[in-house]
Design an enzyme around this catalytic site. Structure first.
Site: not given
Ligand code: 3PG
Length: 398
Positions: A46, A198, A351, A374
């Site tokens: 990142r 999941k 990730g 997400g």
């Molecule tokens: C992630 O790694 O998905 C983003 O940086 C968002 O992080 P968060 O879910 O803690 O808001």
């Protein structure tokens, strides 16, 4: 292979819209929410991927103030300091990078990183006062934190209302273009490979791909509830009541025939490297109680690789097995090999999938590595992302 010029206009304000930034302070929201191990950055993907934006702005003479979150700290827990990230950034840029402890103590410099913005209680509440304070620190705002675009926070959304000029960074722009093209104008066949722990986390994503994709290959924890819902006995494999109910509903939807489930699985008597293991042909036999599936088997690997090879576009999110344990990495490795070997446009997000590509040394051989976990999933589901909406070009922008 790339979408080349076929990517639709994202509608975002981009760096070209910022005008003259020479000598100006630009606040750049980045997503440096990276994994740490023993106080060091364990994966700097990142960080590396925003360097083009930083360089482009600096070439135009801008002075940069970088803002990011790291983790979900309570108060100012030093374990969530951006210090290790700043050290890695300094190494990558081969220059000194200053770390500002808080909004009231920003040193004068060409490249400054503000300490974890989630140390500020107003950040996740999208507090207008914090957004205004952030806006007051800069002449312009650039968001290159696509990974946080699904959050309506002060530094991802609120601040846009307190700066004269704002735009998406190069990574953010490319993320939106690539994901938009995948969903609305893909080279066909469009193949989605969805894994991860999941099923309930990604049911809406599966359902969206049943509408737009030509094939949806399920693996890992995503697949077990679907196998159970199709009448297979899956032993102790990951599957809760919620996942099973969701899988049953999804199997009734139009397009469900596009779903491909594993035909064989590697099962083990423990989630451990030294567990006893064997292959079960789940299309013909049951998994006994006491055994759990931890990877797709060799027939499934070959079948999925064949579909990926003939794809026009591949979207991959989530490993198809417990690849962190060597005996159960073959399935995810096979998917990674197929994804980098195909001539298709390949978009990989999440990730764990990126960690898998990195582990197998092929992370630079996909068309687009999405830094959004997400955020990418919310985008492909079709949900408006607050960070994206805030940067959309208004009709009056010309
Ligand atoms: C992630 O790694 O998905 C983003 O940086 C968002 O992080 P968060 O879910 O803690 O808001």
């Amino acid at each position: 292979m790339s979408f080349a010029d076929t990517a639709p206009n994202s509608g975002l304000r981009t760096l070209g819209d910022l005008g003259d930034v020479a000598g100006r302070r630009v606040l750049v929201r980045v997503d440096f929410n990276v994994p740490l191990q023993d106080g060091q950055v364990a994966d700097d993907t990142r960080i590396r991927l925003v360097l083009p934006t930083l360089r482009a702005l600096r070439e135009r003479g801008a002075r940069l103030l970088l803002v990011s979150h790291l983790g979900r700290p309570k108060d100012r827990d030093p374990a969530f300091s951006l210090r290790p990230v700043v050290d890695r950034l300094a190494l990558l840029l081969a220059e000194e990078v200053a770390l500002a402890p808080d909004l009231d103590h920003i040193p004068d410099g060409d490249l400054v990183v503000l300490e974890n913005i989630r140390y500020e209680p107003g950040e996740t509440k999208n507090d207008p006062q914090l957004a205004a304070r952030l806006g007051a620190l800069a002449d312009a705002y650039v968001n290159d934190a696509f990974g946080s675009a699904h959050r309506a926070h002060a530094s991802t959304e609120g601040v846009v209302h307190h700066v004269a000029r704002s735009a998406a960074g190069l990574l953010f722009e490319r993320e939106v273009e690539m994901l938009s093209a995948t969903m609305s104008d893909p080279r066909r066949p469009l193949v989605a490979v969805l894994g991860g722990a999941k099923a309930t986390d990604k049911i809406a994503v599966i359902e969206r791909f049943l509408e737009v994709a030509d094939a949806v290959l399920l693996g890992g924890g995503m697949g077990y509830p679907f196998l159970a819902a199709s009448g297979r006995r899956i032993g102790n494999s990951l599957c809760d009541a919620e996942g099973l109910a969701a899988a049953r509903r999804t199997l009734e939807l139009p397009g469900a025939e596009k779903l491909r489930l594993a035909v064989d699985l590697v099962v083990a008597d423990d989630f451990a490297t030294d567990a006893a293991r064997r292959v079960v042909n789940i299309d013909a036999e049951d998994i006994e109680d006491g055994w759990e599936a931890l990877d797709i088997g060799p027939r499934t690997r070959a079948a999925y690789a064949h579909v990926i090879e003939r794809a026009g576009t591949v979207f991959w999110n989530g490993p198809v097995g417990a690849f962190e344990l060597a005996p159960f990495a073959a399935g995810t490795h096979a998917i990674a090999d197929a994804v980098v070997a195909t001539d298709a446009v390949t978009v990989v997000g999440g990730g764990d999938s990126i960690a898998a590509l990195t582990k197998f040394g092929v992370e630079d051989r996909v068309t687009h590595l999405s830094t959004g976990g997400g955020a990418s999933l919310a985008f492909v589901e079709g949900r408006p992302l607050p960070g994206v909406v805030a940067l959309m070009r208004a009709p009056s922008d010309g």
